[in-house]
Design a protein around this motif. Sequence first.
Motif, short mmCIF file in Angstrom:
data_model
loop_
_atom_site.label_atom_id
_atom_site.label_comp_id
_atom_site.label_asym_id
_atom_site.label_seq_id
_atom_site.Cartn_x
_atom_site.Cartn_y
_atom_site.Cartn_z
N LYS A 59 5.77 -5.25 6.51
CA LYS A 59 6.69 -4.12 6.63
C LYS A 59 6.73 -3.34 5.31
CE LYS A 59 9.78 -6.38 9.98
NZ LYS A 59 9.49 -5.46 11.10
N THR A 60 7.17 -2.08 5.40
CA THR A 60 7.38 -1.31 4.19
C THR A 60 8.63 -1.84 3.49
OG1 THR A 60 8.78 0.34 5.29
CG2 THR A 60 6.39 0.72 5.30
N GLN A 61 8.83 -1.38 2.27
CA GLN A 61 9.98 -1.86 1.50
C GLN A 61 11.29 -1.46 2.18
OE1 GLN A 61 9.64 -0.83 -2.59
NE2 GLN A 61 11.33 -2.13 -3.26
N GLU A 62 11.36 -0.25 2.73
CA GLU A 62 12.58 0.19 3.40
C GLU A 62 12.81 -0.59 4.68
OE1 GLU A 62 14.96 2.17 2.35
OE2 GLU A 62 13.84 2.24 0.46
N GLU A 63 11.75 -0.84 5.44
CA GLU A 63 11.90 -1.63 6.67
C GLU A 63 12.36 -3.05 6.35
OE1 GLU A 63 8.40 0.52 9.38
OE2 GLU A 63 7.93 -1.24 8.17
N ALA A 64 11.82 -3.62 5.29
CA ALA A 64 12.23 -4.96 4.89
C ALA A 64 13.70 -4.97 4.46
CB ALA A 64 11.35 -5.46 3.75
N ARG A 65 14.12 -3.96 3.72
CA ARG A 65 15.52 -3.88 3.28
C ARG A 65 16.46 -3.83 4.48
NH1 ARG A 65 17.60 -2.28 -1.47
NH2 ARG A 65 15.55 -1.50 -2.12
N ASP A 66 16.11 -3.01 5.48
CA ASP A 66 16.96 -2.90 6.67
C ASP A 66 17.05 -4.23 7.40
OD1 ASP A 66 17.33 -0.25 6.10
OD2 ASP A 66 15.81 0.48 7.50
N ALA A 67 15.92 -4.93 7.52
CA ALA A 67 15.91 -6.21 8.24
C ALA A 67 16.72 -7.27 7.50
CB ALA A 67 14.47 -6.68 8.43
N LEU A 68 16.60 -7.30 6.18
CA LEU A 68 17.34 -8.30 5.40
C LEU A 68 18.84 -8.02 5.42
CD1 LEU A 68 14.92 -8.60 2.34
CD2 LEU A 68 15.37 -10.36 4.05
N GLU A 69 19.22 -6.75 5.27
CA GLU A 69 20.65 -6.42 5.29
C GLU A 69 21.24 -6.68 6.66
OE1 GLU A 69 20.85 -2.42 3.89
OE2 GLU A 69 20.69 -2.99 1.77
N LYS A 70 20.49 -6.45 7.71
CA LYS A 70 20.96 -6.75 9.07
C LYS A 70 21.20 -8.24 9.24
CE LYS A 70 19.83 -5.89 13.93
NZ LYS A 70 18.83 -5.32 14.86
N ALA A 71 20.42 -9.06 8.54
CA ALA A 71 20.58 -10.51 8.61
C ALA A 71 21.67 -11.02 7.68
CB ALA A 71 19.26 -11.20 8.28
N GLY A 72 22.31 -10.12 6.92
CA GLY A 72 23.38 -10.54 6.01
C GLY A 72 22.89 -10.91 4.62
N LEU A 73 21.71 -10.42 4.24
CA LEU A 73 21.13 -10.75 2.95
C LEU A 73 20.96 -9.48 2.11
CD1 LEU A 73 18.42 -13.21 4.28
CD2 LEU A 73 20.55 -13.84 3.15
N LYS A 74 20.68 -9.66 0.83
CA LYS A 74 20.47 -8.52 -0.07
C LYS A 74 19.05 -8.56 -0.61
CE LYS A 74 23.95 -9.74 -2.66
NZ LYS A 74 24.98 -9.79 -3.72
N VAL A 75 18.53 -7.38 -0.93
CA VAL A 75 17.18 -7.29 -1.50
C VAL A 75 17.30 -7.50 -3.01
CG1 VAL A 75 15.19 -5.82 -1.90
CG2 VAL A 75 16.36 -5.78 0.30
N GLY A 76 16.52 -8.43 -3.52
CA GLY A 76 16.52 -8.71 -4.95
C GLY A 76 15.41 -7.96 -5.65
N THR A 77 14.76 -8.60 -6.58
CA THR A 77 13.70 -7.97 -7.35
C THR A 77 12.44 -7.80 -6.51
OG1 THR A 77 12.99 -10.13 -8.16
CG2 THR A 77 14.57 -8.92 -9.51
N SER A 78 11.61 -6.85 -6.90
CA SER A 78 10.34 -6.62 -6.22
C SER A 78 9.21 -6.77 -7.23
CB SER A 78 10.29 -5.22 -5.60
OG SER A 78 11.28 -5.07 -4.61
N THR A 79 8.18 -7.52 -6.86
CA THR A 79 7.00 -7.68 -7.70
C THR A 79 5.76 -7.29 -6.90
OG1 THR A 79 6.83 -10.01 -7.03
CG2 THR A 79 8.02 -9.54 -9.07
N SER A 80 4.67 -7.03 -7.60
CA SER A 80 3.43 -6.60 -6.95
C SER A 80 2.36 -7.66 -7.06
CB SER A 80 2.93 -5.29 -7.58
OG SER A 80 3.87 -4.26 -7.39
N GLU A 81 1.48 -7.67 -6.08
CA GLU A 81 0.39 -8.64 -6.06
C GLU A 81 -0.78 -8.04 -5.28
OE1 GLU A 81 -0.08 -12.79 -3.79
OE2 GLU A 81 1.45 -12.86 -5.37
N ASP A 82 -1.99 -8.31 -5.76
CA ASP A 82 -3.18 -7.81 -5.06
C ASP A 82 -3.33 -8.53 -3.72
OD1 ASP A 82 -3.67 -6.15 -7.15
OD2 ASP A 82 -5.20 -7.41 -8.07
N SER A 83 -3.74 -7.78 -2.71
CA SER A 83 -3.97 -8.38 -1.39
C SER A 83 -4.93 -7.51 -0.61
CB SER A 83 -2.65 -8.53 -0.62
OG SER A 83 -2.90 -8.96 0.70
N ALA A 84 -5.97 -8.14 -0.04
CA ALA A 84 -6.92 -7.40 0.78
C ALA A 84 -6.42 -7.25 2.20
CB ALA A 84 -8.28 -8.10 0.78
#
Length: 624
Positions: free
Chosen positions: A464-489
């Motif tokens: 999911k995109t970062q905004e989609e992930a934020r919406d899903a986590l907040e809907k579950a009663g959680l908060k978005v913490g730090t974001s880090t990057s990682e290479d992925s094919a």
Amino acid sequence: MTDTFPVILAERYEIRDLIGRGGMAEVRLGYDRRLNRVIAIKLLRSDLASDSTFQTRFQREAQSAAALNHPSIVAVYDSGEETLVQPDGTSRTVPYIVMEYVEGHTVRELLGDGEAVPIPEAVEIVTGVLDALEYSHRAGIVHRDIKPGNIMITSTGAVKVMDFGIARAIEDSAATVTQQHAVVGTAQYLSPEQARGEVVDTRSDLYSTGCLLYELLTGHPPFTGDSAVAIAYQHVREVPKPPSSIAADIPEAIDRVVLKALAKRRDDRYGDAAHMRTDLLAAQQGNAVSAPATSTWASAPTTTLPQQTDAFSPARPETPAPPPPVTQQPLIMPTEQDDERASKNRLGLWLLIAALLVAVALGAWAVSSGKFGGADPKPTASPTPTTIAVPDVTGKSEQEAKAAIESVGLVYAKGDGVASNTIPPGRAVSTDPAVGTGAAPGSTVTVQYSLGTAMVEVPDVSGKTQEEARDALEKAGLKVGTSTSEDSAEVGKDKVIRTKPTANTTVQRGSSVALVLSTGRVTVPDIKGMTLEAAQTALQDAGLTYNVNSPTTEKTSDPAKKDTTEVTGTSPVAGASLDAGGQVTIDYKKYDFQPAPTTTSPKAPKPGDPNNPSSSPSTGATSN
């Protein structure tokens, strides 16, 4: 005494080194053969194992602690009993508890040198303790022995509270004093009600947590003394100094939180762990707190130890001072006529007083009703109450709670949401001030509403995109913490690869979940030392293409390397980041197998060999 325990319990748990000892049991390192994991095993002391009362208490501890499943509470996996044969042939039963093994150190070790810890670290530790207490209190379990020795800091920095249910297990009722009249708990962290031997509740744990916070901030407990009795007396009678008077860098807001937690009267403390945690975090961030000013407690009434006065006995009048000395007069005995005359005088006096009271009452009624002076009758105003009891709105909707509070002359305010395993979302959980507390007319009552269960499952937001992930986590009663990057094919740029904690993990509602986002690029794998074929496959699997340089040749006499290749390097080098589909140039070598030359030793010449003169038969003169 540990030598009397078997090496294996229940044909499953290995007993290893001693790692702790307490008043009722000892704790040993163990190993679960069935699940292949390190554990801790608590064993009832051998001198107490024959006492059925202690066995019952020990089993009750296991039941209490096993009912709790929270990241900040040391877990109980199993419990049982082991029958041991004594040297005299008799047998006895020894209970044991199998627990989570926590690798780390206790807060007591952290405070061992008497130095305070940094304020952020102190707040983090106490917040973890309050998280555990909030969960246990909702489960109906009061810890009763919060102290630095019962708080673990793991190797990852997490807070773990130990020995839940022990205080309940040591006693046969909810009181704080055992049958032997020994106070349950440690003197430096006892609440006033524990020191008096009264029934404890959840606010007693908050007092002990306040003592813990005080020691973390200043390096020593709020009260010290030569004996446990002296310290207990201070808990009951004395107000502690504000922490900032010892450590000047402590903000005034944190002073207020600490002293509210250490209030002598339970009703003056925080109503629950969630409110104390909210105030503590607000104080750390420099925000407003609900705790009163520290000067409030300087004049606050204190209670007394039960041996001194009875808290429920009516106040006794002071003993009158002796009358001044008088000169001795002749003693005159009263006659019957004198008694009769005095009795009549008293009766007349009482009749006169009664008549005057009736006249005053009639006059007041006449004036108020307008019988005299032509005044219009006016309703008599009812007296204004000095305090109003905060109504119980638990389980009510917001509209119902607001109406109930305003109907008694108080002002309604909506507070932050809190987690609850028992109250449905959107319904009232608690109030501040607490239910039944006396509040001044017109004062504000803040109502907290349920957000739902305390523990929630982390949703799977991978891809999911970062905004989609934020919406899903907040809907579950959680908060978005730090974001880090990682290479992925496999995952597109700026989309979620995974979360920390991972998906489907159960965590506390309101926890922060970190996101690992894809850069849309690929990390060049380390293929040095691989064969050419294996290296090509590894690059393709990573989403990269490759170009192969001409090989170099290396001679070898090792038969295992015959007709093989070996990658010597890449460009870009391993660990570099490329766009998906980027090209990597491979350098490699081929092995040229050349068998080592065989060397043989010369054979010994045979006698009579014509090619070897030395081997010819010797000639010599013969005698006739």
